[in-house]
Scaffold this motif. Structure first.
Motif, short mmCIF file in Angstrom:
data_model
loop_
_atom_site.label_atom_id
_atom_site.label_comp_id
_atom_site.label_asym_id
_atom_site.label_seq_id
_atom_site.Cartn_x
_atom_site.Cartn_y
_atom_site.Cartn_z
N GLU A 31 -8.30 7.32 -6.16
CA GLU A 31 -9.66 6.86 -6.43
C GLU A 31 -9.72 5.99 -7.69
N TYR A 32 -8.91 6.35 -8.69
CA TYR A 32 -9.02 5.66 -9.98
C TYR A 32 -7.83 4.74 -10.27
N LYS A 33 -7.02 4.46 -9.28
CA LYS A 33 -5.80 3.69 -9.54
C LYS A 33 -6.08 2.27 -10.03
N ASN A 34 -7.23 1.72 -9.70
CA ASN A 34 -7.57 0.36 -10.15
C ASN A 34 -8.54 0.35 -11.32
N PHE A 162 -0.25 22.91 -14.23
CA PHE A 162 -0.74 21.74 -14.96
C PHE A 162 0.13 20.53 -14.63
N MET A 163 -0.51 19.37 -14.55
CA MET A 163 0.25 18.11 -14.47
C MET A 163 -0.65 16.95 -14.88
N PHE A 164 -0.07 16.02 -15.59
CA PHE A 164 -0.74 14.75 -15.92
C PHE A 164 0.09 13.63 -15.33
N VAL A 165 -0.57 12.72 -14.59
CA VAL A 165 0.12 11.63 -13.92
C VAL A 165 -0.57 10.31 -14.25
N PRO A 166 0.16 9.29 -14.71
CA PRO A 166 -0.45 7.98 -14.94
C PRO A 166 -0.98 7.39 -13.63
N THR A 167 -2.13 6.73 -13.69
CA THR A 167 -2.74 6.17 -12.48
C THR A 167 -1.88 5.07 -11.86
N LEU A 168 -1.03 4.43 -12.63
CA LEU A 168 -0.20 3.37 -12.08
C LEU A 168 0.82 3.91 -11.07
N LEU A 169 0.99 5.24 -11.04
CA LEU A 169 1.91 5.87 -10.08
C LEU A 169 1.19 6.38 -8.84
N ALA A 170 -0.09 6.04 -8.68
CA ALA A 170 -0.92 6.64 -7.64
C ALA A 170 -0.32 6.49 -6.24
N ASP A 171 0.11 5.29 -5.89
CA ASP A 171 0.60 5.06 -4.52
C ASP A 171 1.90 5.81 -4.24
N ILE A 172 2.81 5.79 -5.19
CA ILE A 172 4.08 6.50 -5.01
C ILE A 172 3.85 8.01 -5.00
#
Length: 276
Positions: A31-34, A162-172
């Motif tokens: 949802e927030y990748k862009n 718990f996990m934090f993931v950068p949005t730039l990795l959304a598709d992968i």
């Protein structure tokens, strides 16, 4: 009230947290990748407490270039010759092999007997059963999870609070996550493989966040005694889990006030979370 304060709420599946944390994280990343302002999505269990200072490494703004989790990921497990729970290759014809390919097993039961894995969840359908369904699913969507020999390599299980993931990795992240959800793999068996796949494909840095907990069910786990031991520990814990608000508001308030004091290992920075 929430919307007027720019707080967005989503209804999630009532699955007792078996799979929905993974799907929620995937969906919000997509949802927030862009987004031009949101650089990462943080997921945490509803009965956990965060040491924000520890997560951010005392930096501002919050570092968003790494994946953060409570999973003890070690890429050397991909070449290990050691026995370990959920450490195996599964092939499309349903046979198992040790990670280093020195041992071949015709079934999970054979592997389980050899490995001496005593983790209760290992043999359950929601763990090894789901992983077997993934490995034997010949859909193209599974190709990016496979090794060159056609197997899917699993490097173990792990705490998935718990996990934090950068949005730039959304598709992968979505490509690694969806097969686990499709085949019903529980989060503590799914998150480690998702993390492994994303790291292998992107070389993104991963930082393990120390978790303070107790496995002494019925006496210490989830009590003020556990909270106090976490606060007094010299280890600068990043996540404290579990402590439920159902302990009572007075007890919860006391816990919250205590965890916002300095502990021996980190500056004050604990924050409680009340939603998943």
């Amino acid at each position: 009230m929430l919307r007027s304060n720019f707080i967005s709420v989503r209804a999630s599946a009532a699955d007792k947290g078996f799979y929905s944390p993974l799907s929620n994280l995937r969906n919000l990343l997509l949802e927030y990748k862009n987004s031009t302002t949101i650089e990462g999505i943080l997921y945490i269990h509803d009965n956990a407490i965060m040491n924000v200072t520890r997560l951010a490494e005392d930096r501002y703004p919050f570092p968003t270039h790494q994946i953060l989790s409570t999973i003890g990921y070690d890429s050397s497990r991909r070449q290990t010759n050691k026995k370990g729970c959920q450490q195996y290759r599964i092939f499309p014809d349903k046979h198992f092999e040790s990670i280093d390919k020195s041992k071949i097993f015709q079934s999970f039961e054979e592997w389980n007997k050899w490995s001496n894995c005593e983790w209760y969840h290992s043999e359950k359908d929601y763990c090894s059963g789901g992983q077997l369904r993934m490995a034997t699913d010949l859909s193209p969507s599974l190709d990016k999870l496979r090794e060159p020999d056609g197997s899917i390599l699993f490097t173990g299980f792990g705490q998935s609070d718990f996990m934090f993931v950068p949005t730039l990795l959304a598709d992968i992240f979505e490509e690694a996550t969806t097969p686990h959800l499709k085949h019903g793999v529980w989060i503590e068996c799914a998150f480690p493989k998702v993390l492994d796949n994303v790291i292998q494909r992107t070389q993104t840095q991963h930082r393990m966040i120390p978790l303070c907990t107790s496995w002494d069910y019925g006496t210490i786990r989830g009590t003020m005694q556990m909270v106090k031991s976490c606060i007094d520990s010299p280890e600068p814990y990043g996540i404290l889990h579990p402590f439920k608000i159902s302990n009572g508001l007075d007890t919860y308030n006391r816990m919250y006030n205590n965890t916002n004091r300095n502990n021996k290992g980190a500056r004050n920075g604990y924050r409680a979370t009340l939603g998943k």
